[in-house]
Design a protein around this motif. Structure first.
Motif, PDB file in Angstrom:
ATOM      1  N   ASP A  78       0.821  -1.204   0.000  1.00 16.79           N
ATOM      2  CA  ASP A  78       0.000   0.000   0.000  1.00 16.79           C
ATOM      3  C   ASP A  78       0.864   1.268   0.000  1.00 16.79           C
ATOM      4  O   ASP A  78       0.511   2.282  -0.606  1.00 16.79           O
ATOM      5  CB  ASP A  78      -0.962  -0.011   1.194  1.00 16.79           C
ATOM      6  N   MET A  79       2.037   1.209   0.668  1.00 19.41           N
ATOM      7  CA  MET A  79       2.918   2.381   0.686  1.00 19.41           C
ATOM      8  C   MET A  79       3.510   2.636  -0.703  1.00 19.41           C
ATOM      9  O   MET A  79       3.623   3.789  -1.144  1.00 19.41           O
ATOM     10  CB  MET A  79       4.047   2.169   1.704  1.00 19.41           C
ATOM     11  N   GLN A  80       3.868   1.561  -1.388  1.00 19.55           N
ATOM     12  CA  GLN A  80       4.426   1.722  -2.738  1.00 19.55           C
ATOM     13  C   GLN A  80       3.360   2.279  -3.701  1.00 19.55           C
ATOM     14  O   GLN A  80       3.649   3.156  -4.516  1.00 19.55           O
ATOM     15  CB  GLN A  80       4.948   0.374  -3.249  1.00 19.55           C
ATOM     16  N   ILE A  81       2.159   1.760  -3.561  1.00 15.51           N
ATOM     17  CA  ILE A  81       1.071   2.233  -4.424  1.00 15.51           C
ATOM     18  C   ILE A  81       0.759   3.697  -4.131  1.00 15.51           C
ATOM     19  O   ILE A  81       0.494   4.496  -5.042  1.00 15.51           O
ATOM     20  CB  ILE A  81      -0.180   1.352  -4.231  1.00 15.51           C
ATOM     21  N   LYS A  82       0.804   4.059  -2.851  1.00 13.11           N
ATOM     22  CA  LYS A  82       0.548   5.460  -2.478  1.00 13.11           C
ATOM     23  C   LYS A  82       1.598   6.372  -3.120  1.00 13.11           C
ATOM     24  O   LYS A  82       1.275   7.443  -3.654  1.00 13.11           O
ATOM     25  CB  LYS A  82       0.571   5.597  -0.958  1.00 13.11           C
ATOM     26  N   PHE A  83       2.849   5.934  -3.083  1.00  9.97           N
ATOM     27  CA  PHE A  83       3.926   6.705  -3.691  1.00  9.97           C
ATOM     28  C   PHE A  83       3.699   6.859  -5.201  1.00  9.97           C
ATOM     29  O   PHE A  83       3.823   7.963  -5.758  1.00  9.97           O
ATOM     30  CB  PHE A  83       5.267   6.006  -3.423  1.00  9.97           C
ATOM     31  N   ILE A  84       3.377   5.752  -5.845  1.00 11.27           N
ATOM     32  CA  ILE A  84       3.170   5.776  -7.302  1.00 11.27           C
ATOM     33  C   ILE A  84       1.958   6.623  -7.660  1.00 11.27           C
ATOM     34  O   ILE A  84       1.959   7.379  -8.642  1.00 11.27           O
ATOM     35  CB  ILE A  84       3.018   4.342  -7.846  1.00 11.27           C
ATOM     36  N   SER A  85       0.894   6.502  -6.850  1.00 10.61           N
ATOM     37  CA  SER A  85      -0.326   7.281  -7.103  1.00 10.61           C
ATOM     38  C   SER A  85      -0.016   8.770  -7.083  1.00 10.61           C
ATOM     39  O   SER A  85      -0.434   9.526  -7.969  1.00 10.61           O
ATOM     40  CB  SER A  85      -1.388   6.929  -6.052  1.00 10.61           C
ATOM     41  N   LYS A  86       0.733   9.215  -6.065  1.00 12.70           N
ATOM     42  CA  LYS A  86       1.073  10.641  -5.970  1.00 12.70           C
ATOM     43  C   LYS A  86       1.944  11.061  -7.157  1.00 12.70           C
ATOM     44  O   LYS A  86       1.816  12.179  -7.693  1.00 12.70           O
ATOM     45  CB  LYS A  86       1.785  10.920  -4.644  1.00 12.70           C
TER      46      LYS A  86
END
Length: 970
Positions: A78-86
């Motif tokens: 979820d942290m990696q996805i959050k980074f990519i999303s931003k």
């Protein structure tokens, strides 16, 4: 040496080297093995992602999106996805060239397992602010719509919290969309969106964006391999317009406006929309618009020629009345609306001078009455007395007859909705009017009086029974008209169910003199028909059947008439159920009595024997398997022995075995099958050969799958393979038998039918037996009440006729036909096409159209009727293949407008000409116009009125071709 993606040199590689795009799989492998963190990868790509050149930044985003799409959806945290999303959200602010890769990548991100919908709020905020959706290409716009749809499915509750800005963004993104595929997606998505996301103060804005497409005016490109049609778009748009109750006012204003337009498609779409809107809108929403709606509906229902428009208007009226009736006790609008309909239609009825005008008004009343219990009560209570008065007022016999039929319709509606008690006073008057009509000596009055009484039999009071019985008894004893006799028997039967004791005394023992049944020879057959009908009622069964069997057992000349009457009645499943027939057989031994009579009469060969066979067959088919086996065991051995002495006895054997259930089997089957095969090929009597084919077809169709069926089939196949096909006497009989075998197998769903169908096609290609081959095809496609029917427990595949069409099409693809056999070949096609659903024909338009055009040259009424029907269907569908062949079709069709041998051919030819003028472009038709107007003149003087009427319609339409303001929707 480490790969380039482990260093900042990756950015230069992406810019300069196209081959790096082929190595994304290796990068994904390193990410999944833990050797490379995705955040590090982004840092190594910084040089290309922040490059001054737009094209380089676009390459960088495409590269990163490609990597994302190759990473399994459940891999990133979820942290990696959050980074990519931003990261992707930030890229939305970049140049428009970069946006497509961002939209595509984010669409993949939201499908990842650990994606949090809460991340979408910022995404939509930036997306709607920075990206003008309608400035993007079609695929990018689709990606935006698809992202919204997927996130709505993930978490509706969160999407609701995004508020008006999100809704306004959705509205803005689709405002101005023109691509049909994107529109189809939006129209399918919007009803779910509207039902789940409150619009607040943006209701009007949302409706305006949707309604700008209404009505759909769209024609797909002819070069589109998978076109979206106008009907696809119209069907999808409609639910958007009535998706939520808040749309009611805007929607109703819109559809009323379109109903008043001159465009036919707008009218139909609006009527459909009105009908569907009743599923969503509140009844109160319609109140301010009822006057305008009724005016529009009445106008469309009164359309003289457009049946589609009239039907749609009736459906809308029904839906509207049903919806309004939900407020019957709380809102005056419903009652006022119904009263308005009543006033308008009562006036129309009073002023009607033709049956067509009368029926048009009554249909409106029946539609409204059938919509709800409340409307039914109001309308029937008002209209039954009005129609009774109308009957006295109108002197036209046709209008009086129509008014009685209308009373029957009103009664059945009141019965259906359970309001008879509320209108008891009005209903009680109906039987009296039926008696008045039945007392007339005119056939039409009597038939309508009796038929209406049958419908309203529960309203018949005891004081009217005797007058009706007197009229009915007179008819049965003295009249010869089949229709009057039939309806008279039905009426007595209906009265008997309500007043059995009176009918027993007045009719059975009185007028029919059951105890001395055959003493009075006058009208004996008519009295027997009546008694056999009454015998289906429990109160009469024992008495009547007992007396009839006494006559049969006496073997006198009247026995055949009893057999005929019983056979006719017991074959009527609406009178005699399986259980009822089984009860009669159990109590009275009907089959044994009839078989004994058949034994005694077999040598006479009179027509009544067929009634006996039919009676046995219809009786045995009603019995359970164990009783069937018992009867077969009692009679089979003796009958087989008698067949060796007199082949006429085979018909008795056939009527016993034809109707058995599929699970019934005994030791005689193989012997009977061999006997049937021998008779089918060698007997000189047509009826015996036909019955032999019947029996073999039944055996093949009903045999249980497994060894028994395989042995039976292989034995039959081997025996037929040894037949001499050069024998001119045997060959037609073989083809006839092939037809029955094919029919039995295809109906049970067996692929084995193809072997026999190929044999039939070989015979069609042979000039010496092509006619018999086409007749075999007719056998396969025709339904026979006494053979291979559901009543006789046969297997019937629901789509067997479609399967025949597909198989016949495939087998005949490379079939060579000589001129001598072409008529039989096309006639075979006609038999297939006649029974195939029209929609199935669309897959073979060119081939079938060509056959239909060729068929117009042959002097064969049956062939012409079928093929002109096919042409009419293709013309109405505006088939291009026919448009290109008008120079061939038109002269042949014109020729057939004066076809002497068949009025139906003349009418259908004229109908085809009308449809051609009504379907194809003016530029195609103008070269033929003057010649056709001249050639149609003889049909205007045809001796048949129906032909003249159709000729006027066709000639008028051709006269309008190319006229100013010509409307192809006419």
């Amino acid at each position: 040496m480490e790969p380039v993606w482990f260093s900042s040199d990756l950015a230069d590689e992406i810019i300069k080297n196209n081959d790096i795009f082929e190595q994304t799989h290796s990068i994904v492998t390193d990410i999944m093995s833990g050797r490379l963190q995705i955040t590090i990868l982004v840092e190594n790509m910084a040089g290309v992602l922040t490059n001054k050149e737009v094209d380089n930044r676009e390459r960088g985003m495409r590269f990163f999106t490609k990597i994302l799409q190759e990473i399994p959806k459940d891999f990133l945290t979820d942290m990696q996805i959050k980074f990519i999303s931003k990261f992707y959200i930030d890229r939305l602010k970049d140049n428009h060239k970069v946006i497509p890769a961002v939209l595509e990548g984010y669409l993949y991100i939201i499908d990842m397992k650990n994606y949090s919908v809460q991340l979408s709020g910022e995404y939509f905020n930036v997306l709607f602010r920075e990206v003008a959706c309608q400035s993007q290409v079609r695929q990018d716009r689709y990606n935006i719509y698809l992202t919204i749809s997927k996130l709505l499915e993930k978490d509706v509750q969160y999407m609701k919290t995004l508020g008006p800005d999100f809704i306004y963004g959705v509205i803005s993104s689709m405002d101005g969309e023109r691509d049909p595929r994107n529109l189809l997606f939006l129209f399918n998505f919007l009803p779910k969106f509207l039902a789940q996301i409150p619009l607040g103060h943006l209701v009007e804005e949302m409706f305006e964006v949707i309604s700008c497409y209404y009505p759909i005016d769209f024609h797909p490109s002819p070069n589109d391999p998978a076109p979206v049609t106008r009907n696809d778009l119209a069907a999808a748009l409609c639910p958007c317009l009535y998706a939520i109750p808040e749309f009611a006012e805007h929607c109703l204003v819109l559809l009323i406006e379109k109903l008043d337009s001159s465009l036919r498609v707008a009218k139909i779409d609006s009527l459909v929309l009105l009908t569907k809107s009743c599923e969503t809108f509140k009844a109160e929403s319609y109140g301010p618009f009822l006057k305008a709606l009724w005016s529009s509906l009445q106008r469309e229902i009164s359309h003289k020629t457009d049946d589609v428009l009239k039907l749609a208007a009736h459906e809308s009226l029904s839906a509207l009345v049903s919806k309004l009736s939900t407020t019957a006790n709380t809102d005056q609008s419903f009652e006022n609306f119904i009263k308005g309909i009543l006033i308008s239609m009562q006036t129309a009825l009073a002023e009607s001078t033709t049956v067509a005008q009368f029926v048009q008004a009554t249909k409106i009343l029946l539609t409204a009455a059938n919509a709800s219990k409340e409307s039914c009560e109001i309308i029937t209570k008002a209209m039954i007395p009005a129609v009774l008065a109308y009957y006295e007022f109108k002197t036209s016999s046709k209008l009086q007859i129509a008014s009685i039929e209308f009373l029957g319709d009103l009664y059945e509606l009141a019965q259906h909705w359970g309001v008879l008690d509320q209108i008891q006073k009005q209903v009680d008057e109906i039987p009296q009017l039926c008696l008045t009509a039945a007392s007339e000596r005119t056939k039409e009055y009597q038939v309508v009086g009796f038929r209406t009484l049958i419908r309203a039999k529960d309203a018949l009071k005891i004081d009217l029974v005797v007058p009706f019985v007197e009229i009915l008894s007179y008819n049965i004893q003295h009249l010869e008209d089949d229709e009057v006799l039939s309806v008279s028997v039905e009426t007595v039967h209906a009265i008997a169910r309500k007043y059995p004791e009176l009918i027993m005394d007045f009719v059975v023992k009185g007028k029919c003199d059951l105890e001395n049944l055959i003493q009075d020879k006058t009208a004996l057959q008519k009295r027997l028909n009546l008694l056999s009908s009454l015998a289906s009622i429990d109160d009469f069964t024992k008495v009547i059947i007992g007396e009839m069997l006494k006559v049969i057992s006496s073997s006198n000349e009247e026995a055949s008439k009893v057999i005929q009457a019983l056979s006719s009645s017991i074959s009527n499943s609406s009178l005699y159920s399986y259980d009822k027939v089984a009860q009669i057989e159990s109590d009275h031994g009907l089959i044994d009595s009839v078989l004994t009579w058949l034994y005694s009469e077999i040598a006479t060969s009179n027509e009544s024997l067929e009634h006996g066979y039919s009676l046995v067959s219809n009786t045995i088919c009603s019995l359970p398997a164990d009783k069937q086996l018992n009867i077969l065991s009692n009679h089979t051995s003796a009958l087989i022995e008698k067949c060796s002495m007199n082949e006429a006895n085979f018909q008795m054997l056939e009527c016993l075995y034809r109707s058995i259930r599929p699970n019934v089997y005994n030791k005689h089957f193989e012997e009977i099958l061999s006997l049937a095969l021998r008779l089918a090929l060698n007997n000189d009597k047509d009826m015996v050969r036909l019955k032999a084919c019947y029996l073999m077809a039944h055996f093949l169709n009903k045999a249980e799958n497994g060894q028994k069926f395989e042995l039976m089939y292989e034995g039959l196949k081997n025996n037929l393979s040894s037949c001499n096909r050069d024998d001119l006497k045997i060959c037609p009989r073989l083809i006839f038998l092939y037809g029955w075998i094919t029919k039995a197998l295809v109906m049970r769903g067996s692929d084995l039918f193809q072997f026999w169908l190929k044999k039939i096609l070989l015979s069609i290609s042979n000039p010496e037996c092509s006619q018999q081959g086409s007749e075999a095809i007719k056998i396969i496609m025709t339904d026979f009440p006494d053979c291979l029917s559901f009543r006789h427990h046969c297997r019937t595949s629901l789509l067997y006729k479609q399967r025949m069409f597909l198989t016949f099409t495939k087998i005949t693809e490379n079939m060579s036909i000589c001129p001598e056999t072409k008529e039989a070949y096309i006639l075979s096609w006609a038999y297939i096409l006649e029974k195939t659903p029209k929609s199935v024909l669309n897959n073979e338009v060119n081939k079938i159209a060509s056959l239909a055009i060729d068929a117009l040259e042959y002097d064969n009424k049956d062939l012409l009727i079928v093929m002109i029907d096919i042409l009419i269907y293709f013309v109405q569908a505006k088939t291009v293949a026919l448009a290109q062949s008008l120079q061939t079709i038109l002269p042949r069709i014109i020729n057939l407008t004066t076809y002497v041998k068949s009025m139906d051919v003349r009418i259908k030819s004229l109908q085809c000409l009308y449809d051609i003028a009504n379907s194809y472009d003016t530029r195609l038709l103008l070269p033929y116009k003057q010649d056709i107007l001249i050639d149609l003149a003889p049909s205007l003087d045809d001796k048949k009125r129906l032909v003249r009427n159709m000729a006027v319609k066709a000639r008028t339409r051709w006269f309008l071709v190319g006229a100013p303001g010509e409307n192809k929707e006419i």
